[in-house]
Design a protein around this motif. Sequence first.
Motif, PDB file in Angstrom:
ATOM      1  N   HIS A 255      -5.650   2.735 -16.957  1.00  0.00           N
ATOM      2  CA  HIS A 255      -5.123   2.562 -15.602  1.00  0.00           C
ATOM      3  C   HIS A 255      -3.999   1.537 -15.587  1.00  0.00           C
ATOM      4  O   HIS A 255      -3.938   0.639 -16.432  1.00  0.00           O
ATOM      5  CB  HIS A 255      -6.237   2.113 -14.656  1.00  0.00           C
ATOM      6  CG  HIS A 255      -7.045   3.238 -14.112  1.00  0.00           C
ATOM      7  ND1 HIS A 255      -6.511   4.197 -13.257  1.00  0.00           N
ATOM      8  CD2 HIS A 255      -8.347   3.577 -14.290  1.00  0.00           C
ATOM      9  CE1 HIS A 255      -7.456   5.052 -12.927  1.00  0.00           C
ATOM     10  NE2 HIS A 255      -8.569   4.714 -13.540  1.00  0.00           N
ATOM     11  N   ARG A 256      -3.126   1.689 -14.587  1.00  0.00           N
ATOM     12  CA  ARG A 256      -2.005   0.768 -14.374  1.00  0.00           C
ATOM     13  C   ARG A 256      -2.031   0.262 -12.937  1.00  0.00           C
ATOM     14  O   ARG A 256      -2.683   0.874 -12.065  1.00  0.00           O
ATOM     15  CB  ARG A 256      -0.677   1.484 -14.653  1.00  0.00           C
ATOM     16  CG  ARG A 256      -0.532   2.030 -16.064  1.00  0.00           C
ATOM     17  CD  ARG A 256       0.914   2.428 -16.328  1.00  0.00           C
ATOM     18  NE  ARG A 256       1.363   3.455 -15.405  1.00  0.00           N
ATOM     19  CZ  ARG A 256       1.594   4.716 -15.749  1.00  0.00           C
ATOM     20  NH1 ARG A 256       1.371   5.123 -16.995  1.00  0.00           N
ATOM     21  NH2 ARG A 256       2.031   5.595 -14.858  1.00  0.00           N
ATOM     22  N   PRO A 257      -1.312  -0.823 -12.636  1.00  0.00           N
ATOM     23  CA  PRO A 257      -1.308  -1.365 -11.266  1.00  0.00           C
ATOM     24  C   PRO A 257      -0.822  -0.380 -10.215  1.00  0.00           C
ATOM     25  O   PRO A 257      -1.249  -0.441  -9.060  1.00  0.00           O
ATOM     26  CB  PRO A 257      -0.362  -2.579 -11.371  1.00  0.00           C
ATOM     27  CG  PRO A 257      -0.389  -2.969 -12.812  1.00  0.00           C
ATOM     28  CD  PRO A 257      -0.558  -1.688 -13.569  1.00  0.00           C
ATOM     29  N   ASP A 258       0.074   0.558 -10.598  1.00  0.00           N
ATOM     30  CA  ASP A 258       0.637   1.484  -9.607  1.00  0.00           C
ATOM     31  C   ASP A 258      -0.203   2.742  -9.405  1.00  0.00           C
ATOM     32  O   ASP A 258       0.252   3.709  -8.793  1.00  0.00           O
ATOM     33  CB  ASP A 258       2.070   1.873 -10.000  1.00  0.00           C
ATOM     34  CG  ASP A 258       2.155   2.574 -11.355  1.00  0.00           C
ATOM     35  OD1 ASP A 258       1.122   2.637 -12.058  1.00  0.00           O
ATOM     36  OD2 ASP A 258       3.248   3.054 -11.708  1.00  0.00           O
ATOM     37  N   ASP A 259      -1.461   2.733  -9.873  1.00  0.00           N
ATOM     38  CA  ASP A 259      -2.331   3.902  -9.715  1.00  0.00           C
ATOM     39  C   ASP A 259      -3.044   3.947  -8.363  1.00  0.00           C
ATOM     40  O   ASP A 259      -3.748   4.927  -8.084  1.00  0.00           O
ATOM     41  CB  ASP A 259      -3.397   3.936 -10.820  1.00  0.00           C
ATOM     42  CG  ASP A 259      -2.844   4.383 -12.163  1.00  0.00           C
ATOM     43  OD1 ASP A 259      -1.734   4.952 -12.188  1.00  0.00           O
ATOM     44  OD2 ASP A 259      -3.527   4.162 -13.189  1.00  0.00           O
ATOM     45  N   LEU A 260      -2.894   2.933  -7.532  1.00  0.00           N
ATOM     46  CA  LEU A 260      -3.681   2.863  -6.299  1.00  0.00           C
ATOM     47  C   LEU A 260      -3.448   4.080  -5.403  1.00  0.00           C
ATOM     48  O   LEU A 260      -4.408   4.685  -4.916  1.00  0.00           O
ATOM     49  CB  LEU A 260      -3.378   1.576  -5.531  1.00  0.00           C
ATOM     50  CG  LEU A 260      -4.322   1.268  -4.356  1.00  0.00           C
ATOM     51  CD1 LEU A 260      -4.464  -0.246  -4.173  1.00  0.00           C
ATOM     52  CD2 LEU A 260      -3.835   1.888  -3.052  1.00  0.00           C
ATOM     53  N   ASP A 261      -2.187   4.431  -5.155  1.00  0.00           N
ATOM     54  CA  ASP A 261      -1.911   5.557  -4.255  1.00  0.00           C
ATOM     55  C   ASP A 261      -2.511   6.855  -4.770  1.00  0.00           C
ATOM     56  O   ASP A 261      -3.029   7.665  -3.989  1.00  0.00           O
ATOM     57  CB  ASP A 261      -0.402   5.721  -4.067  1.00  0.00           C
ATOM     58  CG  ASP A 261       0.203   4.639  -3.195  1.00  0.00           C
ATOM     59  OD1 ASP A 261      -0.558   3.927  -2.512  1.00  0.00           O
ATOM     60  OD2 ASP A 261       1.441   4.478  -3.214  1.00  0.00           O
ATOM     61  N   ALA A 262      -2.471   7.055  -6.085  1.00  0.00           N
ATOM     62  CA  ALA A 262      -3.003   8.291  -6.655  1.00  0.00           C
ATOM     63  C   ALA A 262      -4.524   8.322  -6.617  1.00  0.00           C
ATOM     64  O   ALA A 262      -5.130   9.389  -6.444  1.00  0.00           O
ATOM     65  CB  ALA A 262      -2.510   8.452  -8.096  1.00  0.00           C
ATOM     66  N   MET A 263      -5.155   7.158  -6.778  1.00  0.00           N
ATOM     67  CA  MET A 263      -6.612   7.117  -6.811  1.00  0.00           C
ATOM     68  C   MET A 263      -7.233   7.058  -5.417  1.00  0.00           C
ATOM     69  O   MET A 263      -8.431   7.295  -5.278  1.00  0.00           O
ATOM     70  CB  MET A 263      -7.091   5.926  -7.649  1.00  0.00           C
ATOM     71  CG  MET A 263      -6.736   6.010  -9.124  1.00  0.00           C
ATOM     72  SD  MET A 263      -7.269   7.567  -9.918  1.00  0.00           S
ATOM     73  CE  MET A 263      -9.063   7.455  -9.755  1.00  0.00           C
ATOM     74  N   ARG A 264      -6.448   6.767  -4.403  1.00  0.00           N
ATOM     75  CA  ARG A 264      -6.983   6.676  -3.036  1.00  0.00           C
ATOM     76  C   ARG A 264      -7.680   7.977  -2.602  1.00  0.00           C
ATOM     77  O   ARG A 264      -8.813   7.933  -2.100  1.00  0.00           O
ATOM     78  CB  ARG A 264      -5.883   6.301  -2.052  1.00  0.00           C
ATOM     79  CG  ARG A 264      -6.406   6.122  -0.610  1.00  0.00           C
ATOM     80  CD  ARG A 264      -5.269   5.817   0.349  1.00  0.00           C
ATOM     81  NE  ARG A 264      -4.681   4.511   0.090  1.00  0.00           N
ATOM     82  CZ  ARG A 264      -3.406   4.313  -0.267  1.00  0.00           C
ATOM     83  NH1 ARG A 264      -2.595   5.368  -0.433  1.00  0.00           N
ATOM     84  NH2 ARG A 264      -2.946   3.106  -0.456  1.00  0.00           N
TER      85      ARG A 264
ATOM     86  N   LEU B 134     -10.866   5.015 -17.590  1.00  0.00           N
ATOM     87  CA  LEU B 134      -9.629   5.726 -17.894  1.00  0.00           C
ATOM     88  C   LEU B 134      -9.196   6.641 -16.755  1.00  0.00           C
ATOM     89  O   LEU B 134     -10.023   7.212 -16.050  1.00  0.00           O
ATOM     90  CB  LEU B 134      -9.802   6.545 -19.173  1.00  0.00           C
ATOM     91  CG  LEU B 134     -10.248   5.749 -20.403  1.00  0.00           C
ATOM     92  CD1 LEU B 134     -10.440   6.695 -21.595  1.00  0.00           C
ATOM     93  CD2 LEU B 134      -9.257   4.649 -20.748  1.00  0.00           C
ATOM     94  N   ALA B 135      -7.880   6.768 -16.625  1.00  0.00           N
ATOM     95  CA  ALA B 135      -7.296   7.693 -15.667  1.00  0.00           C
ATOM     96  C   ALA B 135      -7.132   9.053 -16.317  1.00  0.00           C
ATOM     97  O   ALA B 135      -6.717   9.151 -17.479  1.00  0.00           O
ATOM     98  CB  ALA B 135      -5.932   7.174 -15.195  1.00  0.00           C
ATOM     99  N   ALA B 136      -7.458  10.110 -15.582  1.00  0.00           N
ATOM    100  CA  ALA B 136      -7.272  11.488 -16.046  1.00  0.00           C
ATOM    101  C   ALA B 136      -6.045  12.075 -15.363  1.00  0.00           C
ATOM    102  O   ALA B 136      -5.937  12.035 -14.129  1.00  0.00           O
ATOM    103  CB  ALA B 136      -8.504  12.327 -15.738  1.00  0.00           C
ATOM    104  N   CYS B 137      -5.116  12.599 -16.149  1.00  0.00           N
ATOM    105  CA  CYS B 137      -3.869  13.155 -15.619  1.00  0.00           C
ATOM    106  C   CYS B 137      -3.682  14.577 -16.139  1.00  0.00           C
ATOM    107  O   CYS B 137      -4.145  14.919 -17.231  1.00  0.00           O
ATOM    108  CB  CYS B 137      -2.673  12.308 -16.065  1.00  0.00           C
ATOM    109  SG  CYS B 137      -2.827  10.528 -15.756  1.00  0.00           S
TER     110      CYS B 137
END
Length: 208
Positions: A27-36, A79-82
């Motif tokens: 994960h990165r700091p700019d993932d908030l909007d995508a994870m909301r 982990l983020a899944a993309c």
Amino acid sequence: MNRTPVQREPSTTLPVLKTARVHLRDHRPDDLDAMRPVWGDTEGMRHLSTGVMDDTRIRRKLDEAMATAAELPRRHYQLAACLRGDDRPVGGIRLTVEDATTGYAGVFTMARNLRGSGCAPDIGWLMLKLAFAELGLDRVRSMTSVANTDAVRAITRFGFTPTGETEQYFPEADTTMRLVTMEVRADAWRAMPVPAGPAHPAGPTGLS
């Protein structure tokens, strides 16, 4: 057949984890909007130990994921899944190294429009690749709510088999759940086929 894993000490470096459908990354700091829409989805999160998250809790979870990723030796992989060809998260999964032989997998989430798309088995396979082929573990445990029948089916597709039931209180969600406990061994994962590519180059179709 999957390659036999080599036992090694966990490090902070995340290996390449990708199939033809999806890839996992830190994960990165700019993932908030995508994870909301994922972690904030009332229906999707109601069976999970974390409960539904608002922006404050999502930010805290991302900060925690990045902090633990920097620990040495590394024991936590949130982990983020993309989707392939896109670095914007559509879900995620967690693997915690408990000891030299055992890991725990949990908090598997995915955007609602991708459920039934075929991405879930790939995410599970990659998490187990990390556990068995990269970290050299022998067993991965998991638990999910007995009431969450979709999750039970999904985890079974990852290769997990039920081992029993238990009841547990989760303070983050402020709820007690009846859980089915499950596990998968390295040998079972090695016998699983490597995920094939999507049937259509345009990508998966969203199903409810």
